[in-house]
Design a protein around this motif. Structure first.
Motif, PDB file in Angstrom:
ATOM      1  N   ARG A 110       0.716  -1.352  -0.125  1.00 21.64           N
ATOM      2  CA  ARG A 110       0.190  -0.238  -0.194  1.00 21.64           C
ATOM      3  C   ARG A 110       0.817   1.065   0.216  1.00 21.64           C
ATOM      4  NH1 ARG A 110      -5.445  -1.049   1.103  1.00 21.64           N
ATOM      5  NH2 ARG A 110      -5.814  -3.336   1.192  1.00 21.64           N
ATOM      6  N   GLU A 111       2.057   1.351   0.838  1.00 17.71           N
ATOM      7  CA  GLU A 111       2.868   2.307   0.732  1.00 17.71           C
ATOM      8  C   GLU A 111       3.476   2.530  -0.706  1.00 17.71           C
ATOM      9  OE1 GLU A 111       5.405   3.354   4.179  1.00 17.71           O
ATOM     10  OE2 GLU A 111       3.097   3.848   4.053  1.00 17.71           O
ATOM     11  N   ARG A 112       3.822   1.509  -1.403  1.00 16.97           N
ATOM     12  CA  ARG A 112       4.126   1.705  -2.604  1.00 16.97           C
ATOM     13  C   ARG A 112       3.205   2.218  -3.619  1.00 16.97           C
ATOM     14  NH1 ARG A 112       8.362  -0.185  -5.676  1.00 16.97           N
ATOM     15  NH2 ARG A 112       8.033  -0.454  -7.773  1.00 16.97           N
ATOM     16  N   MET A 113       2.008   1.701  -3.428  1.00 19.89           N
ATOM     17  CA  MET A 113       0.978   2.406  -4.488  1.00 19.89           C
ATOM     18  C   MET A 113       0.724   3.918  -3.932  1.00 19.89           C
ATOM     19  SD  MET A 113       0.067  -0.105  -6.256  1.00 19.89           S
ATOM     20  CE  MET A 113      -1.800  -0.242  -6.786  1.00 19.89           C
ATOM     21  N   ARG A 114       0.804   4.229  -2.758  1.00 23.00           N
ATOM     22  CA  ARG A 114       0.579   5.590  -2.254  1.00 23.00           C
ATOM     23  C   ARG A 114       1.949   6.418  -3.030  1.00 23.00           C
ATOM     24  NH1 ARG A 114       0.469   5.331   3.424  1.00 23.00           N
ATOM     25  NH2 ARG A 114      -1.536   3.777   2.826  1.00 23.00           N
ATOM     26  N   PHE A 115       3.121   5.952  -2.868  1.00 25.82           N
ATOM     27  CA  PHE A 115       4.127   6.585  -3.393  1.00 25.82           C
ATOM     28  C   PHE A 115       3.958   6.878  -4.831  1.00 25.82           C
ATOM     29  CE2 PHE A 115       8.303   6.714  -5.129  1.00 25.82           C
ATOM     30  CZ  PHE A 115       9.012   7.664  -4.386  1.00 25.82           C
ATOM     31  N   LYS A 119      -4.236   4.637  -7.035  1.00 28.06           N
ATOM     32  CA  LYS A 119      -5.504   4.473  -5.932  1.00 28.06           C
ATOM     33  C   LYS A 119      -5.629   2.970  -5.806  1.00 28.06           C
ATOM     34  CE  LYS A 119      -8.524   7.860  -5.756  1.00 28.06           C
ATOM     35  NZ  LYS A 119      -8.518   9.066  -6.663  1.00 28.06           N
ATOM     36  N   VAL A 120      -5.632   2.731  -4.608  1.00 27.85           N
ATOM     37  CA  VAL A 120      -6.341   1.489  -4.013  1.00 27.85           C
ATOM     38  C   VAL A 120      -7.754   1.362  -3.510  1.00 27.85           C
ATOM     39  CG1 VAL A 120      -5.948  -0.637  -2.388  1.00 27.85           C
ATOM     40  CG2 VAL A 120      -3.992   0.845  -3.122  1.00 27.85           C
ATOM     41  N   GLN A 121      -8.499   0.480  -4.287  1.00 27.51           N
ATOM     42  CA  GLN A 121      -9.825   0.801  -4.054  1.00 27.51           C
ATOM     43  C   GLN A 121     -10.027   0.110  -2.567  1.00 27.51           C
ATOM     44  OE1 GLN A 121     -10.505  -1.646  -7.665  1.00 27.51           O
ATOM     45  NE2 GLN A 121     -12.823  -0.878  -7.711  1.00 27.51           N
ATOM     46  N   PRO A 122     -10.817   0.626  -1.731  1.00 30.31           N
ATOM     47  CA  PRO A 122     -10.724   0.371  -0.387  1.00 30.31           C
ATOM     48  C   PRO A 122     -11.478  -0.952  -0.193  1.00 30.31           C
ATOM     49  CG  PRO A 122     -12.478   2.116  -0.667  1.00 30.31           C
ATOM     50  CD  PRO A 122     -11.482   2.121  -1.811  1.00 30.31           C
ATOM     51  N   GLN A 349       3.941  -4.942 -11.510  1.00 31.50           N
ATOM     52  CA  GLN A 349       3.706  -3.873 -12.060  1.00 31.50           C
ATOM     53  C   GLN A 349       2.399  -3.215 -11.052  1.00 31.50           C
ATOM     54  OE1 GLN A 349       3.129  -5.084 -15.762  1.00 31.50           O
ATOM     55  NE2 GLN A 349       4.711  -3.977 -16.686  1.00 31.50           N
ATOM     56  N   ASP A 350       2.709  -2.239 -10.814  1.00 32.68           N
ATOM     57  CA  ASP A 350       1.535  -1.698  -9.702  1.00 32.68           C
ATOM     58  C   ASP A 350       0.352  -1.425 -10.423  1.00 32.68           C
ATOM     59  OD1 ASP A 350       3.712  -1.115  -8.022  1.00 32.68           O
ATOM     60  OD2 ASP A 350       4.366   0.660  -9.398  1.00 32.68           O
ATOM     61  N   ALA A 351       0.556  -1.230 -11.798  1.00 30.08           N
ATOM     62  CA  ALA A 351      -0.757  -0.639 -12.319  1.00 30.08           C
ATOM     63  C   ALA A 351      -1.724  -1.963 -12.657  1.00 30.08           C
ATOM     64  CB  ALA A 351      -0.454  -0.194 -14.050  1.00 30.08           C
ATOM     65  N   SER A 352      -1.047  -2.984 -12.613  1.00 30.21           N
ATOM     66  CA  SER A 352      -1.993  -4.458 -12.792  1.00 30.21           C
ATOM     67  C   SER A 352      -2.503  -4.801 -11.489  1.00 30.21           C
ATOM     68  CB  SER A 352      -1.039  -5.512 -13.232  1.00 30.21           C
ATOM     69  OG  SER A 352      -0.145  -5.088 -14.321  1.00 30.21           O
ATOM     70  N   VAL A 353      -2.087  -4.271 -10.704  1.00 30.95           N
ATOM     71  CA  VAL A 353      -2.818  -4.751  -9.164  1.00 30.95           C
ATOM     72  C   VAL A 353      -4.195  -3.802  -8.665  1.00 30.95           C
ATOM     73  CG1 VAL A 353      -2.313  -5.140  -6.831  1.00 30.95           C
ATOM     74  CG2 VAL A 353      -0.338  -4.915  -8.453  1.00 30.95           C
ATOM     75  N   THR A 354      -5.218  -4.408  -9.454  1.00 26.62           N
ATOM     76  CA  THR A 354      -6.343  -3.891  -9.614  1.00 26.62           C
ATOM     77  C   THR A 354      -7.233  -5.186  -9.131  1.00 26.62           C
ATOM     78  OG1 THR A 354      -6.841  -3.694 -11.398  1.00 26.62           O
ATOM     79  CG2 THR A 354      -6.206  -1.791 -10.453  1.00 26.62           C
ATOM     80  N   VAL A 376      -9.270 -11.767  -8.545  1.00 27.51           N
ATOM     81  CA  VAL A 376      -7.626 -11.576  -7.718  1.00 27.51           C
ATOM     82  C   VAL A 376      -7.608 -10.303  -7.516  1.00 27.51           C
ATOM     83  CG1 VAL A 376      -6.255 -13.435  -8.161  1.00 27.51           C
ATOM     84  CG2 VAL A 376      -6.425 -11.796  -9.669  1.00 27.51           C
ATOM     85  N   PHE A 377      -6.765  -9.758  -6.430  1.00 30.02           N
ATOM     86  CA  PHE A 377      -6.532  -8.306  -6.269  1.00 30.02           C
ATOM     87  C   PHE A 377      -4.855  -8.216  -5.865  1.00 30.02           C
ATOM     88  CE2 PHE A 377      -6.281  -4.918  -2.822  1.00 30.02           C
ATOM     89  CZ  PHE A 377      -5.907  -3.789  -3.533  1.00 30.02           C
ATOM     90  N   ASP A 378      -4.489  -8.167  -4.784  1.00 31.70           N
ATOM     91  CA  ASP A 378      -3.275  -7.895  -4.063  1.00 31.70           C
ATOM     92  C   ASP A 378      -2.317  -9.211  -4.122  1.00 31.70           C
ATOM     93  OD1 ASP A 378      -4.528  -8.828  -2.059  1.00 31.70           O
ATOM     94  OD2 ASP A 378      -3.770  -7.046  -0.719  1.00 31.70           O
ATOM     95  N   GLU A 379      -3.197 -10.443  -4.229  1.00 30.69           N
ATOM     96  CA  GLU A 379      -2.360 -11.637  -4.222  1.00 30.69           C
ATOM     97  C   GLU A 379      -1.198 -11.887  -5.316  1.00 30.69           C
ATOM     98  OE1 GLU A 379      -5.443 -11.241  -4.833  1.00 30.69           O
ATOM     99  OE2 GLU A 379      -6.539 -11.844  -2.917  1.00 30.69           O
ATOM    100  N   VAL A 380      -1.627 -11.002  -6.299  1.00 25.41           N
ATOM    101  CA  VAL A 380      -0.538 -11.192  -7.374  1.00 25.41           C
ATOM    102  C   VAL A 380       0.873 -10.743  -7.160  1.00 25.41           C
ATOM    103  CG1 VAL A 380      -2.304 -11.178  -9.424  1.00 25.41           C
ATOM    104  CG2 VAL A 380      -1.590  -9.102  -8.538  1.00 25.41           C
TER     105      VAL A 380
END
Ligand code: ADP
Length: 660
Positions: A110-115, A119-122, A349-354, A376-380
Motif C-alpha cells: 500500500r505504501e508503494r501504491m501511495r508513493f 489508487k487502491v480501492q478500499p 507492476q503496480d498498474a496491474s494490481v487492481t 484476484v487483487f493484491d495476491e498477485v
C-alpha cells in the motif's frame, strides 16, 4: 580482461553427427586423439534444482528438462519409507505469525501504491472474496479441453522429466536428484543409497541424450567433452562426484567447470564488475564477479526461491475464497495448476494490481475438467514480494514437520575436509556468514558502528578463513533479497577493491526463471535504494574508506615503531580509542559534507539490468557456459579421464579459473 559477448558466438551450425560406426572406432581412440579445441563435440550441462539445461555448445539454446524422475511405488516398497501419510502444510489456515507477516507485506504494498500515486480501492478484497464465494464451475468436454494433460496413473515403468511431472503421486514417488542449483539431494528420504541417487541423475541424462534432439547412444558419449556449470558456493564433494560420474561412468572425454555467476556474465556479454542475482526454483543466489572471477566473500545463497512464490500465491488465493478450496498444492495436478497461475498472474507492476477477473481450469486425473472464473487483487504482488519478506517462507516451513535426514546417503557423500586438519575446506563467504548471523549493513541505524565494522573487515576476513570448523552450519539463510545484495556488493568491495562500488551498483544482472516476474528490475532498484544505508550510498564513500584505512594504518604503524615499547592491554585500549576518535571525526566531516548546500556529491546510481532481449533469463547461465565452450581458454580447463585416473580430484587445483 575481455569477456566474449554473445555477439561473438558463431552462428548455429547444424552439426554433422556421424552416428554410424564412429562409436566402435572410438573405443580405440586414445587420449592423444581428443581435440580439446573443437567446440563441435562439446556438450554444455547446467544442472538446476528445477530443470536440467543441456545442449551442444553451438546450439542457440539448451534443451530444458524438469530434473525429476518418477518411480513406481511398487519398485520402492520396503526399501525406502513410502510416505502415504500426507502433510497438508499449505492449507489456508495459518497461525497468527503468518498473518502478521502477511499484513506487513500488505502494508508495504500500500505504501508503494501511495508513493506512486496509485489508487487502491478500499473494498477490493471484499469484492474478490464475495465474487469467489459464488463462482460456479462450468464442465468442459474432453474434446473441448485443448490444454488437456494426459496424467500418468499406470505405474508400469520409470518416467523422466516432463512425463515425471504428470505422474500421479498415488502411484509414483517423484524424486529430484539435484537440489539447490547443483548439489545432490542427499537428504531426501526417497533414496536408498548414493548409487540409487546417481542412477536417477545418469538415467535422466541418458534419457535426454537418447531423445530425438540428440540421438546419442551411451557408447557415443566418448566422442564428447562437457562444460559443466557448478554453483558459486559449490560443495567440493558433490562437484567431484559429478565429474567422476561424467568421466569414469558415462565416459565423456573431458570435463571443464565454470561457476554460474561467471557464466551469467559471459552469457550477457558483460565484462565490467557485475553483481549477479539468480532467482532459481529453490534458492536465490547473489555473487559479485570482477575480471573473470567470482569473488568468494560476496557469495550468498538464500534458501528461498520461485517455488516458494508458487506456494504462497496458491495459499493467498485460498485465503481469498478461491473457488477450488480443496486444492492440494502438493499433488501432481495441484502443483501444475499453481505453477501455471503463478507464471500467468504474479507481477510487480503496480498498474496491474487492481481487482481482475480471470479464469482457470481444474484438471484432476480421471475427472472431467471444470472451468471457474475467479477474481484476484493484491495476491498477485504479495506472493512475489516475499523475496523481500522471506520471513513468511521461514514461517511456513516452521509449520512443516522437518524431514528426517537421510543419514545413509549423507554418510556416503560426506562434506569435503582438509586431509591434514580435518577442517571443512569448502569455500567460505563472509557475506553468507554475516547473513546467517544477522549482521546486515542494511537496517543498522548506527553509522559509526557500521563504519567501524567496515574498517575492521580485513581482520574479519582472516578470522573466517582460518576458523577451525568441523561441522557444517545447519542454519538456513532467510536474509531479504535487497539486503543480501547490499551485503554482497559491500563485501566484494571491501575484500577486493573499494573503487568498484559504483560499477557493481550499476551492473546488477538478474537471471534465473524466477526473475521472469514483470517489473522485477524496477522494484528491485527501488528496494535497494530504500534499504542501502546512507553511509554506503554516496559517491564519496570509497574516498572516505581509503582515507580512513590509511590513517588507521599510520596510527598502528606509529605505535609499532614507537621506540620498541611492548604493547600491553592499556596501550591496546589507547590505540583503539585513538582509532575510534579518527573514525568519529571523519564520519562527522563526511556527514557535514553530504548535508552542505554546495555538495556536489551524489548517490551511487543503482541499475538493475534485465537479461538481454529475446533470451529467457533461466537460459542465460547455460548460454554463458556455451560461450566459454567456444573460446580458446576452455582448452586449459579440460580435465580428461587420464588426468582423473592419475591425479584424482587434486587436478582441479590446476584446471579451474578459480581457486579450487
Ligand atoms: P533452477 O536453476 O533452480 O532449476 P530456474 O532458473 O530454471 O531454476 O527457474 C525455475 C523457476 O522459475 C521455477 O520455480 C519456475 O516456476 C520459475 N519460472 C519460470 N518461468 C516463470 C515465469 N514466467 N514467471 C514466474 N516464474 C517463472
Amino acid at each position: 580482461t575481455q569477456v566474449p559477448s554473445m555477439a561473438n558466438t558463431p552462428d548455429v551450425t547444424d552439426l554433422k553427427r556421424d552416428n554410424g560406426n564412429v562409436a566402435e572406432q572410438n573405443e580405440a581412440i586414445g587420449e592423444e586423439d581428443i581435440d580439446l579445441s573443437d567446440a563441435n563435440t562439446t556438450m554444455v550441462i547446467h544442472p538446476g534444482s528445477n530443470s536440467l539445461k543441456i545442449g551442444f555448445a553451438k546450439d542457440e539454446s539448451p534443451f530444458v528438462i524438469p530434473c525429476c524422475v518418477a518411480i513406481p511405488k511398487s519398485e520402492l516398497k520396503g526399501q525406502v519409507p513410502v510416505n502415504e501419510e500426507k502433510q497438508r502444510a499449505y492449507n489456508r489456515d495459518q497461525p497468527t505469525e503468518f498473518h502478521e507477516i502477511k499484513s506487513e507485506i500488505q502494508h508495504s504494498f500500500r505504501e508503494r501504491m501511495r508513493f506512486y500515486k496509485r489508487k487502491v480501492q478500499p473494498n477490493a478484497h471484499e469484492q474478490v472474496v464475495n465474487y469467489n464465494k459464488l463462482s460456479k464451475p462450468e464442465l468442459i468436454e474432453d474434446k473441448n479441453d485443448y490444454n488437456r494433460v494426459n496424467w500418468i496413473t499406470n505405474p508400469d515403468r520409470r518416467y523422466y522429466g516432463e512425463d515425471a511431472l504428470k505422474c500421479s503421486k498415488e502411484h509414483f514417488v517423484v524424486r529430484y536428484p539435484v537440489v539447490k542449483g547443483g548439489s545432490f539431494n542427499i537428504s531426501s528420504p526417497d533414496y536408498r543409497s548414493l548409487q540409487d541417487l546417481m542412477g536417477d541423475f545418469t538415467g535422466l541424462l541418458e534419457h535426454v541424450l537418447r531423445s530425438p534432439k540428440f540421438q546419442l547412444k551411451r557408447s557415443q558419449f566418448t566422442q564428447y567433452k562437457v562444460v559443466l556449470v557448478i554453483p558459486d558456493l559449490f560443495e567440493k564433494s558433490h562437484v567431484e562426484t559429478l565429474i567422476r560420474c561424467l568421466i569414469t561412468e558415462m565416459q565423456f572425454q573431458a570435463v571443464a567447470i565454470i561457476q554460474e555467476s561467471l557464466a551469467t556474465c559471459y552469457g550477457a556479454g558483460i565484462s565490467s564488475s557485475t553483481c549477479v542475482v539468480n532467482v532459481g526454483a529453490t534458492q536465490t543466489r547473489v555473487a559479485c564477479v570482477d575480471e573473470g572471477t567470482v569473488l568468494q566473500d560476496s557469495c550468498i545463497t538464500l534458501d528461498y526461491g520461485s517455488d516458494d512464490i508458487t506456494k504462497l500465491f496458491a495459499l493467498f488465493l485460498l485465503q481469498s475464497e478461491f473457488p477450488y478450496q480443496d486444492w492440494d498444492i502438493e499433488s501432481t495436478h495441484g502443483w501444475y495448476l499453481a505453477e501455471e497461475l503463478k507464471k500467468k498472474f504474479t507481477t510487480f507492476q503496480d498498474a496491474s494490481v487492481t481487482v481482475q477477473l480471470y479464469n482457470f481450469v481444474k484438471r484432476i486425473p480421471g475427472q472431467q475438467a471444470e472451468k471457474f472464473d475467479f477474481k484476484v487483487f493484491d495476491e498477485v504482488i504479495l506472493a512475489p514480494l516475499s523475496l523481500f519478506y522471506p520471513d513468511i517462507v521461514a514461517q511456513l516451513r516452521n509449520e512443516l514437520r522437518p524431514p528426517s535426514p537421510n543419514e545413509k546417503v549423507k554418510s556416503e557423500l560426506p562434506i569435503s575436509r582438509d586431509v591434514f586438519t580435518d577442517n571443512l575446506d569448502d569455500w567460505r563467504s563472509l557475506s553468507q556468514a554475516e547473513c546467517l548471523d544477522n549482521q546486515l549493513y542494511c537496517g543498522n541505524q548506527d553509522e559509526f558502528q557500521t563504519l567501524c565494522r567496515i574498517l575492521d573487515t580485513p581482520s574479519r576476513l582472516d578470522e573466517l578463513q582460518t576458523e577451525h570448523r568441523l561441522e557444517p552450519d545447519p542454519r538456513q539463510n532467510y536474509a531479504p533479497l535487497e539486503k543480501a545484495i547490499v551485503q554482497s556488493i559491500t563485501n566484494a568491495c571491501l575484500s577486493f577493491d573499494i573503487s568498484k562500488m559504483s560499477s557493481f551498483y550499476s551492473n546488477i544482472l538478474v537471471c534465473g526463471g524466477g526473475s521472469n516476474i514483470p517489473s522485477f528490475d524496477f522494484i528491485l532498484t527501488d528496494r535497494i535504494n530504500i534499504w542501502r544505508p546512507r553511509l554506503l550510498s554516496h559517491t564519496s564513500f570509497p574516498d572516505l574508506y581509503k582515507k580512513l584505512s590509511k590513517q588507521i594504518k599510520d596510527i598502528k604503524n606509529s605505535v609499532k615503531n614507537g621506540e620498541g615499547k611492548s604493547s600491553g592491554p592499556q596501550e591496546d585500549e589507547q590505540l583503539k580509542e585513538k582509532v575510534r576518535e579518527v573514525i568519529r571525526r571523519e564520519l562527522e566531516r563526511y556527514n557535514e559534507h553530504i548535508e552542505s548546500p554546495n555538495n556536489v556529491d551524489h548517490l551511487l546510481p543503482v541499475s538493475v539490468l534485465p537479461p538481454p532481449k529475446d533470451l529467457d533469463p533461466s537460459m542465460l547461465i547455460w548460454k554463458g557456459a556455451s560461450v566459454l565452450a567456444q573460446i580458446k581458454l576452455v582448452e586449459e580447463l579440460y580435465l580428461t579421464g587420464a588426468d582423473w585416473d592419475m591425479h584424482g580430484s587434486r587436478i582441479l587445483q590446476y584446471k579451474c579459473i578459480f581457486t579450487y
